[in-house]
Design a protein around this motif. Structure first.
Motif, PDB file in Angstrom:
ATOM      1  N   ASP A  23       7.221   5.654   0.454  1.00 25.13           N
ATOM      2  CA  ASP A  23       6.593   6.047   1.717  1.00 25.13           C
ATOM      3  C   ASP A  23       5.345   5.203   2.006  1.00 25.13           C
ATOM      4  O   ASP A  23       4.395   5.669   2.646  1.00 25.13           O
ATOM      5  CB  ASP A  23       6.244   7.539   1.713  1.00 25.13           C
ATOM      6  N   GLY A  24       5.380   3.967   1.535  1.00 29.21           N
ATOM      7  CA  GLY A  24       4.248   3.070   1.743  1.00 29.21           C
ATOM      8  C   GLY A  24       4.543   2.008   2.778  1.00 29.21           C
ATOM      9  O   GLY A  24       5.500   2.120   3.551  1.00 29.21           O
ATOM     10  N   THR A  25       3.710   0.970   2.768  1.00 31.17           N
ATOM     11  CA  THR A  25       3.815  -0.097   3.753  1.00 31.17           C
ATOM     12  C   THR A  25       3.889  -1.449   3.055  1.00 31.17           C
ATOM     13  O   THR A  25       3.350  -1.613   1.955  1.00 31.17           O
ATOM     14  CB  THR A  25       2.622  -0.051   4.735  1.00 31.17           C
TER      15      THR A  25
ATOM     16  N   CYS B  38       0.862  -1.187   0.000  1.00 33.37           N
ATOM     17  CA  CYS B  38       0.000   0.000   0.000  1.00 33.37           C
ATOM     18  C   CYS B  38       0.895   1.233   0.000  1.00 33.37           C
ATOM     19  O   CYS B  38       1.862   1.307   0.760  1.00 33.37           O
ATOM     20  CB  CYS B  38      -0.896  -0.030   1.234  1.00 33.37           C
ATOM     21  N   VAL B  39       0.581   2.175  -0.880  1.00 25.13           N
ATOM     22  CA  VAL B  39       1.382   3.400  -0.995  1.00 25.13           C
ATOM     23  C   VAL B  39       0.446   4.615  -0.967  1.00 25.13           C
ATOM     24  O   VAL B  39      -0.769   4.475  -1.170  1.00 25.13           O
ATOM     25  CB  VAL B  39       2.197   3.407  -2.322  1.00 25.13           C
ATOM     26  N   PRO B  40       0.994   5.807  -0.705  1.00 27.43           N
ATOM     27  CA  PRO B  40       0.157   7.003  -0.844  1.00 27.43           C
ATOM     28  C   PRO B  40      -0.454   7.028  -2.248  1.00 27.43           C
ATOM     29  O   PRO B  40       0.220   6.641  -3.216  1.00 27.43           O
ATOM     30  CB  PRO B  40       1.159   8.149  -0.654  1.00 27.43           C
TER      31      PRO B  40
ATOM     32  N   GLU C 133      10.660  -1.535   7.149  1.00 29.84           N
ATOM     33  CA  GLU C 133       9.634  -0.490   7.169  1.00 29.84           C
ATOM     34  C   GLU C 133       9.690   0.348   8.441  1.00 29.84           C
ATOM     35  O   GLU C 133       9.579   1.566   8.384  1.00 29.84           O
ATOM     36  CB  GLU C 133       8.243  -1.130   7.028  1.00 29.84           C
TER      37      GLU C 133
END
Lengths: 468, 468
Positions: free
Chosen positions: B420-422, B353-355, B440
């Motif tokens: 900048d994601g997970t 998952c990312v912005p 992370e």
């Protein structure tokens, strides 16, 4: 509340002396130990007597916070993070002495990501300053607890306020934080993805921890698009039950109401007197809808139908900004209007939150209670959340009146808990609500203690809050 | 993922023997140690090889869970909570042996509070059974991860799925849980108020803890009113970037889209083949809007305008339920369609998952990566959250192909983190994502370990997950 229960704790005097020397040498004029500045850092809107820290330090970066925490850890000295001082339950008192860490110089906006509807800020920025900064982006940060609080303080008390019914609380709107832990490391609890299943939810652990687990040094927030159109309205009801049933139907119908505030008859009387208005002095909902012109029109009409079913004949609303401000003036000045009811009285602002099906019962029983005890206690509620505030007016110089206030608050909390509610919807525990937390959560409090001990073994972070 | 990294841990054989005897005596036929039933309790949709527990126990009440935990604690034996087995990252494996605790007999609805839009259920009820139960109340539980998972499993992995963009994830929709802690006490993390600032957010700590902090015995959930009208639509775009920009504009405009799913061209090709459809084989958004007839019409029109601005010429939508099902059939069968791309291949379903501003870049780079390595890897995304799944088809019998799959997943996670994601938006860490969690979260992982050690000092709850 329990004024009598809040005793000063044991002090580590030699550690405090040592830490003060080190901090003074390191921070120069950004370290202050004068009584006036120390008193300022416990002067809040709380009714709880002040307990002054031994000094105040003003860090300007996460690296400086790390230095402060390392010194405090080495000497086992309490650190009390401080924002604007608008907390209500004694959160910034220093019952064990120690150092107040004033975060207000860390007030920068570090990043705005307009496409992602998020931003990252330092904890000392206030919500109004953030929204001023954001204005040109077409975005805003919706959480509005009333006071112009710091974002760090709002995160730490899990604040919410009038429009949580639509936008959620700080719990839903903080994407991640960085914080300095007890060992002096600065950790990051997450990134900018809108959701994550990556391990324990440390973000939510820091949100609402009241500064007891570490010092937050930056906060990533969700933002919202500024609504194209805002409509505001005022709607009187025959009874509290009718008003609350209108709230329940509004929520059940899925109308995305942005604010839905309940003022009881006494509060309306206070508002009329304070702001020279002539509203009906009957339970009243103040509502606000956000969206496109078409959507706001639709929401307002849907709400009007519900209000009419519940016996309201006087719903007025507008999308004109000035007119809307005029309509909402009574709600905005509610706190000052309360004070006007008994000139010279102190005011004890307390909050509880219950399932919305019990809101009418809880408010009505609270009104009966204050009437039975001859108390003046107007009520303002964030009705869509089942959260309400009592502004109890009392004489804080008269021990008998203080005792009556305390007993009233005890009954109020017991009542909320008996209705499957919580002793605080948004103010937090601080010192004032500690006695009720055990009643609310029982053995779960031990898990909180275990977490506190694990993350802060020397109890340096805001000791004497949440659990004594 | 890291198939090679998942080794069996050390076993406490004498403790396991002792616990098995006690559990067998206490639970009779509700304690089973046959290989078939043990294998069943690790048979999930994961690609990770099974590690069988030593036995399975089937509690029917919180009191029985307490007994099981006390026995396990006394003998330091692992307990692995089990729901429907639809987790994807090896969550229910038993790397240290121990007892699988099958929660599926605890599947009662304990309370429905229609006025408050909440209910309390036991963890073993599935989301479909819950929604069947709720149908007459006009309410539903919105979270839809695809699989008919148990509510307990969904809470424990912080699940979300297609309509999280509107209704949030399990994080937002669990009001409270009860759970049995390591010392055998059953604690309650909260009550039914819609919000609370009462101490640490233990609810959010248990949501997403993957059974490593205790065994959840009941869950209080927020519900939603069943929408009056649902419209569904399908909208092809020239490029991934166009589709993603339409998503961003939709969210920014405040359109409360209920689902907005991205299927890439390869996935569309797979869907056409599998379901005998003739959609354009180009990046496509599947959308759904909930509300009144008027509101759904408005939302659909607003979305159509945005889609048109981004170069889509083919948006079709309907509020007719049968027609809507037909339109969405491709999306619903996406997983089976993926399998059809390479008959006989294994499928590795992974998520990051990312912005949302980075979603197009992340998807495009992932497509280039799979093309460069000759991999077949269709993509389906919950685009409104920036969350997407890759269904990598590979030969799980061929070590070279397994290694290629592993390397692809490693690059995918590194890519998401660099944006900048997970490493996981909704599947959780389990065993498969452990290597990426450190990358992370860095030092924050140590805080998680400290919490784990504080609440589960003997490491009995689902050991070998989240952190080895």
């Amino acid at each position: 509340m329990a004024l009598k229960a809040i005793k000063a704790g044991t002090r580590n005097d030699s550690g405090i002396v040592a830490a003060k020397e080190l901090l003074a040498a390191r921070f120069g004029e950004r370290f202050q130990a004068g009584e006036a500045v120390r008193a300022q850092h416990t002067h809040t809107t709380t009714y709880i007597p002040a307990q002054l820290p031994d000094a105040v330090v003003f860090p300007e970066s996460g690296a400086e916070v790390r230095e402060i925490v390392k010194i405090a850890s080495a000497h086992r000295v309490p650190l009390i993070p401080f924002g604007t001082g608008s907390s209500l339950e004694g959160h910034v008192n220093a019952p064990h002495g120690g150092i107040s860490v004033d975060m207000m110089r860390m007030n920068r906006v570090l990043a705005v990501n307009a496409e992602d509807l998020d931003c990252t800020v330092e904890p000392g920025i206030t919500r109004e300053d953030l929204n001023t900064y954001l204005r040109d982006t077409g975005l805003f940060f919706p959480i509005d607890p009333g006071a112009n609080a710091s974002i760090g303080g709002m995160a730490s008390t899990r604040a919410s306020g009038t429009n949580a019914v639509r936008y959620g609380t700080m719990k839903e709107n903080v994407l991640a934080v960085t914080a300095v832990a007890a060992d002096g490391r600065e950790i990051s609890t997450g990134h900018r993805a809108r959701k994550s299943s990556a391990g324990y939810d440390l973000t939510r652990l820091f949100v609402g921890a009241e500064g007891t687990l570490g010092i937050v040094t930056s906060i990533t927030l969700r933002l919202q698009g500024i609504p194209e159109v805002i409509s505001g309205g005022v709607c009187p009801f025959p009874t509290i039950a009718d008003a609350c049933n209108a709230v329940i139907l509004t929520i059940q119908s899925g109308i995305p109401v942005a604010r839905i505030e309940l003022l009881d008859a006494l509060q309306m009387k206070a508002c009329n007197a304070y702001s020279n208005l002539n509203y009906e002095e009957t339970p009243t909902l103040f509502v606000e809808f956000h969206g496109s012109a078409e959507s706001v029109e639709l929401q307002s009409r849907q709400f009007a139908e519900i209000a009419s079913e519940l016996g309201s004949t006087g719903f007025i609303w507008t999308t004109n900004p000035e007119e809307r401000s005029r309509l909402w003036k009574a709600r905005h000045n509610a706190y000052w209007a309360q004070k006007g009811l008994v000139p010279g009285a102190a005011i004890l602002s307390t909050d509880v939150c219950v399932p919305i099906s019990r809101l009418a019962d809880c408010v009505a029983a609270t009104q009966e209670d204050s009437a039975a005890h001859g108390l003046v206690a107007p009520i303002v509620g964030h009705a869509g959340d089942g959260n309400f505030h009592v502004g109890l007016l009392f004489d804080d110089k008269d021990p008998a009146d203080v005792a009556r206030a305390e007993a009233f608050v005890e009954r109020l909390n017991a009542r909320a808990l008996s209705m499957d509610g919580t002793c605080t919807g948004e103010h937090g525990i601080g010192q004032g609500k500690m006695p009720f937390l055990k009643a609310e959560l029982g053995d779960a409090l031990d898990l909180m203690r275990q977490i506190k001990r694990a993350l802060d073994p020397d109890n340096i972070f805001n000791p004497g809050k949440i659990f004594a």
